[in-house]
Design a protein around this motif. Sequence first.
Motif, mmCIF file in Angstrom:
data_model
loop_
_atom_site.group_PDB
_atom_site.id
_atom_site.type_symbol
_atom_site.label_atom_id
_atom_site.label_comp_id
_atom_site.label_asym_id
_atom_site.label_seq_id
_atom_site.Cartn_x
_atom_site.Cartn_y
_atom_site.Cartn_z
ATOM 1 N N GLY A 11 0.841 -1.204 0.000
ATOM 2 C CA GLY A 11 0.000 0.000 0.000
ATOM 3 C C GLY A 11 0.868 1.243 0.000
ATOM 4 N N GLY A 14 -0.303 4.769 -0.852
ATOM 5 C CA GLY A 14 -1.452 5.324 -0.116
ATOM 6 C C GLY A 14 -1.031 6.432 0.836
ATOM 7 N N GLN A 15 -2.030 6.907 1.590
ATOM 8 C CA GLN A 15 -1.800 8.008 2.539
ATOM 9 C C GLN A 15 -0.757 7.676 3.586
ATOM 10 O OE1 GLN A 15 -4.721 10.595 4.426
ATOM 11 N NE2 GLN A 15 -5.711 8.594 4.715
ATOM 12 N N ILE A 16 -0.913 6.511 4.225
ATOM 13 C CA ILE A 16 0.027 6.153 5.301
ATOM 14 C C ILE A 16 1.416 5.928 4.706
ATOM 15 C CG2 ILE A 16 0.596 4.400 7.051
ATOM 16 C CD1 ILE A 16 -2.409 4.028 7.512
ATOM 17 N N GLU A 42 2.630 -2.457 -4.520
ATOM 18 C CA GLU A 42 1.331 -1.801 -4.791
ATOM 19 C C GLU A 42 0.466 -2.693 -5.672
ATOM 20 O OE1 GLU A 42 -1.085 0.302 -4.596
ATOM 21 O OE2 GLU A 42 -0.342 1.522 -2.958
ATOM 22 N N ARG A 43 -0.794 -2.345 -5.784
ATOM 23 C CA ARG A 43 -1.709 -3.096 -6.653
ATOM 24 C C ARG A 43 -1.258 -2.965 -8.103
ATOM 25 N NH1 ARG A 43 -7.316 -1.086 -6.441
ATOM 26 N NH2 ARG A 43 -6.268 0.894 -6.121
ATOM 27 N N SER A 48 -2.193 2.864 -9.555
ATOM 28 C CA SER A 48 -1.386 2.574 -8.356
ATOM 29 C C SER A 48 0.095 2.526 -8.699
ATOM 30 C CB SER A 48 -1.788 1.229 -7.740
ATOM 31 O OG SER A 48 -3.115 1.264 -7.324
ATOM 32 N N VAL A 89 0.334 -2.520 4.956
ATOM 33 C CA VAL A 89 -0.525 -1.332 5.121
ATOM 34 C C VAL A 89 -1.683 -1.362 4.128
ATOM 35 C CG1 VAL A 89 -0.543 1.198 5.090
ATOM 36 C CG2 VAL A 89 1.505 -0.007 5.885
ATOM 37 N N GLY A 90 -1.412 -1.825 2.916
ATOM 38 C CA GLY A 90 -2.435 -1.798 1.865
ATOM 39 C C GLY A 90 -3.600 -2.708 2.198
ATOM 40 N N ILE A 110 -6.709 -10.551 0.146
ATOM 41 C CA ILE A 110 -5.394 -9.875 0.116
ATOM 42 C C ILE A 110 -4.430 -10.538 1.103
ATOM 43 C CG2 ILE A 110 -4.201 -7.704 0.682
ATOM 44 C CD1 ILE A 110 -6.726 -6.215 -0.253
ATOM 45 N N VAL A 131 -1.092 -3.254 9.411
ATOM 46 C CA VAL A 131 -1.725 -1.959 9.705
ATOM 47 C C VAL A 131 -3.109 -1.901 9.058
ATOM 48 C CG1 VAL A 131 -1.509 0.548 9.365
ATOM 49 C CG2 VAL A 131 0.526 -0.813 9.869
ATOM 50 N N ASN A 133 -6.750 -2.405 7.889
ATOM 51 C CA ASN A 133 -7.895 -2.874 8.679
ATOM 52 C C ASN A 133 -8.750 -3.901 7.958
ATOM 53 O OD1 ASN A 133 -7.708 -1.603 11.182
ATOM 54 N ND2 ASN A 133 -8.205 0.372 10.228
ATOM 55 N N MET A 157 -1.231 -3.647 14.473
ATOM 56 C CA MET A 157 -0.922 -2.349 15.083
ATOM 57 C C MET A 157 -2.020 -1.850 16.019
ATOM 58 S SD MET A 157 0.568 1.020 13.335
ATOM 59 C CE MET A 157 -0.836 2.091 13.022
ATOM 60 N N HIS A 189 -8.301 -3.488 17.456
ATOM 61 C CA HIS A 189 -8.299 -2.114 16.950
ATOM 62 C C HIS A 189 -9.686 -1.853 16.343
ATOM 63 C CE1 HIS A 189 -7.053 1.598 15.131
ATOM 64 N NE2 HIS A 189 -7.458 1.155 13.955
HETATM 65 P P1 NAI Z 1 -5.142 4.468 1.293
HETATM 66 O O1 NAI Z 1 -6.431 4.026 0.654
HETATM 67 O O2 NAI Z 1 -4.688 5.867 1.169
HETATM 68 O O3 NAI Z 1 -3.965 3.550 0.736
HETATM 69 C C1 NAI Z 1 -4.056 2.174 0.639
HETATM 70 C C2 NAI Z 1 -3.120 1.737 -0.460
HETATM 71 O O4 NAI Z 1 -3.093 0.321 -0.461
HETATM 72 C C3 NAI Z 1 -3.581 2.184 -1.868
HETATM 73 O O5 NAI Z 1 -2.492 2.826 -2.507
HETATM 74 C C4 NAI Z 1 -3.959 0.874 -2.531
HETATM 75 O O6 NAI Z 1 -3.683 0.885 -3.926
HETATM 76 C C5 NAI Z 1 -3.052 -0.103 -1.803
HETATM 77 N N1 NAI Z 1 -3.496 -1.495 -1.835
HETATM 78 C C6 NAI Z 1 -4.751 -1.984 -1.740
HETATM 79 N N2 NAI Z 1 -4.738 -3.308 -1.873
HETATM 80 C C7 NAI Z 1 -3.448 -3.677 -2.036
HETATM 81 C C8 NAI Z 1 -2.808 -4.910 -2.243
HETATM 82 N N3 NAI Z 1 -3.495 -6.038 -2.303
HETATM 83 N N4 NAI Z 1 -1.462 -4.924 -2.385
HETATM 84 C C9 NAI Z 1 -0.755 -3.782 -2.338
HETATM 85 N N5 NAI Z 1 -1.318 -2.564 -2.167
HETATM 86 C C10 NAI Z 1 -2.642 -2.519 -2.014
HETATM 87 O O7 NAI Z 1 -5.256 4.006 2.807
HETATM 88 P P2 NAI Z 1 -4.394 4.490 4.063
HETATM 89 O O8 NAI Z 1 -4.988 5.711 4.627
HETATM 90 O O9 NAI Z 1 -2.959 4.494 3.699
HETATM 91 O O10 NAI Z 1 -4.724 3.310 5.093
HETATM 92 C C11 NAI Z 1 -4.285 2.001 4.852
HETATM 93 C C12 NAI Z 1 -4.945 1.040 5.817
HETATM 94 O O11 NAI Z 1 -4.535 1.319 7.156
HETATM 95 C C13 NAI Z 1 -6.470 1.103 5.829
HETATM 96 O O12 NAI Z 1 -6.965 -0.228 5.901
HETATM 97 C C14 NAI Z 1 -6.774 1.828 7.115
HETATM 98 O O13 NAI Z 1 -8.054 1.487 7.628
HETATM 99 C C15 NAI Z 1 -5.673 1.283 8.006
HETATM 100 N N6 NAI Z 1 -5.394 2.053 9.216
HETATM 101 C C16 NAI Z 1 -5.063 1.346 10.342
HETATM 102 C C17 NAI Z 1 -4.769 1.987 11.513
HETATM 103 C C18 NAI Z 1 -4.426 1.200 12.744
HETATM 104 O O14 NAI Z 1 -4.264 1.828 13.802
HETATM 105 N N7 NAI Z 1 -4.285 -0.116 12.712
HETATM 106 C C19 NAI Z 1 -4.818 3.456 11.598
HETATM 107 C C20 NAI Z 1 -5.136 4.116 10.359
HETATM 108 C C21 NAI Z 1 -5.423 3.422 9.210
#
Ligand code: NAI
Length: 329
Positions: A11, A14-16, A42-43, A48, A89-90, A110, A131, A133, A157, A189
């Motif tokens: 991921g 993505g944002q994180i 990445e996907r 992506s 993370v993704g 995934i 990370v 969810n 996490m 979480h």
């Molecule tokens: P985002 O949507 O900005 O980025 C996610 C990225 O993962 C995207 O670039 C997407 O193309 C990629 N992705 C999706 N499926 C994939 C795969 N099979 N292989 C590789 N890459 C893949 O999301 P963000 O904000 O970065 O959050 C990521 C995850 O972290 C979410 O599930 C969010 O809920 C979770 N999260 C967990 C926290 C925790 O405390 N455990 C805190 C905040 C977010």
Amino acid sequence: MKKPVKVVVTGAAGQIGYSLLFRIGAGDMLGMDQPVDLCMLERNTESSMKAAKGVKMELDDCAFPLLNSITSTPDLKKAFKDAQIALLVGARPRTKDMNRSDLLNANAQIFIEQGRAINNYADRNIKVLVVGNPANTNAYIARKCAPDINPKNFTAMMRLDHNRSLTQLAQKTGCKVTDIEKFCVWGNHGNTMYPDITNTLIAGKKAEDLIPTDWYLDYFIPTVASRGSAIIEARGHSSAASAANAAIDHIHDWVLGTGDKWQTMAVPSNGEYGIPEGLCFGMPVTCNNGDYEVVKGLELTDFEREHILQNVKALEAERAVVDELIAKA
Ligand code: NAI
């Protein structure tokens, strides 16, 4: 100079990822003497891959001395080959039309694939942090699909919930976050998570003597549990920099140690504190010599037991759904 460590971040575009990768490159996660071979997974979609390329260009432009190499790929084998640390993370975000079971299903696919790739290709001592969810259950899935890797090495996490709690407690008592000891967040979480101050000391004094019970019950616990939604409401996006920071803290402490200081990690239960074996559960841990250990010997109060049980129920319900999906896959 040490040998580079291979770190995979899924991921990555993505944002994180956008916060996390630069902190890793700067040496915040593994120390200023540890070079890194960074692999971004990445996907396999045009958008992506293009976004990942842009992030890689920016990483190149930082000229981080510790980044020995940077690769970006959609290929699981290439990504996880000999990986020593994986930050998963993704994940598939929940969209309006999805119910919880759709979300579990989409993510199960995934994490089944990634668990298998870790099993087949990664270093046998890989440390995995999930990370994405639902993080605890995704970590459970990946572990189940990697039977040749030590189950202990699959963690999820809950450090963001821990860090959020520290600041709330410090602000309430006028102390520093570093004054707080023996705090942890039990469970999942999710909205049942249980930030526990039963054993906590703040500047050497019992937290329960410093903190009014009504604030603890009516403000603190729900505020920590709903902080993610409050961030979305305020920022228009989910927590990203703070989530990346928590991921950095989690791996940093696992690798470099905490001494006798407690931290929260979600780890596979070995039946500690009545938590069913195998659930990936937030617990107090200490880390030393590249390993973590769940804090032993705590006498749980009825209040703690009740809250731990709520989390057990939540995670057992998810486990029942994903066990079927893993069996079918
Ligand atoms: P985002 O949507 O900005 O980025 C996610 C990225 O993962 C995207 O670039 C997407 O193309 C990629 N992705 C999706 N499926 C994939 C795969 N099979 N292989 C590789 N890459 C893949 O999301 P963000 O904000 O970065 O959050 C990521 C995850 O972290 C979410 O599930 C969010 O809920 C979770 N999260 C967990 C926290 C925790 O405390 N455990 C805190 C905040 C977010």
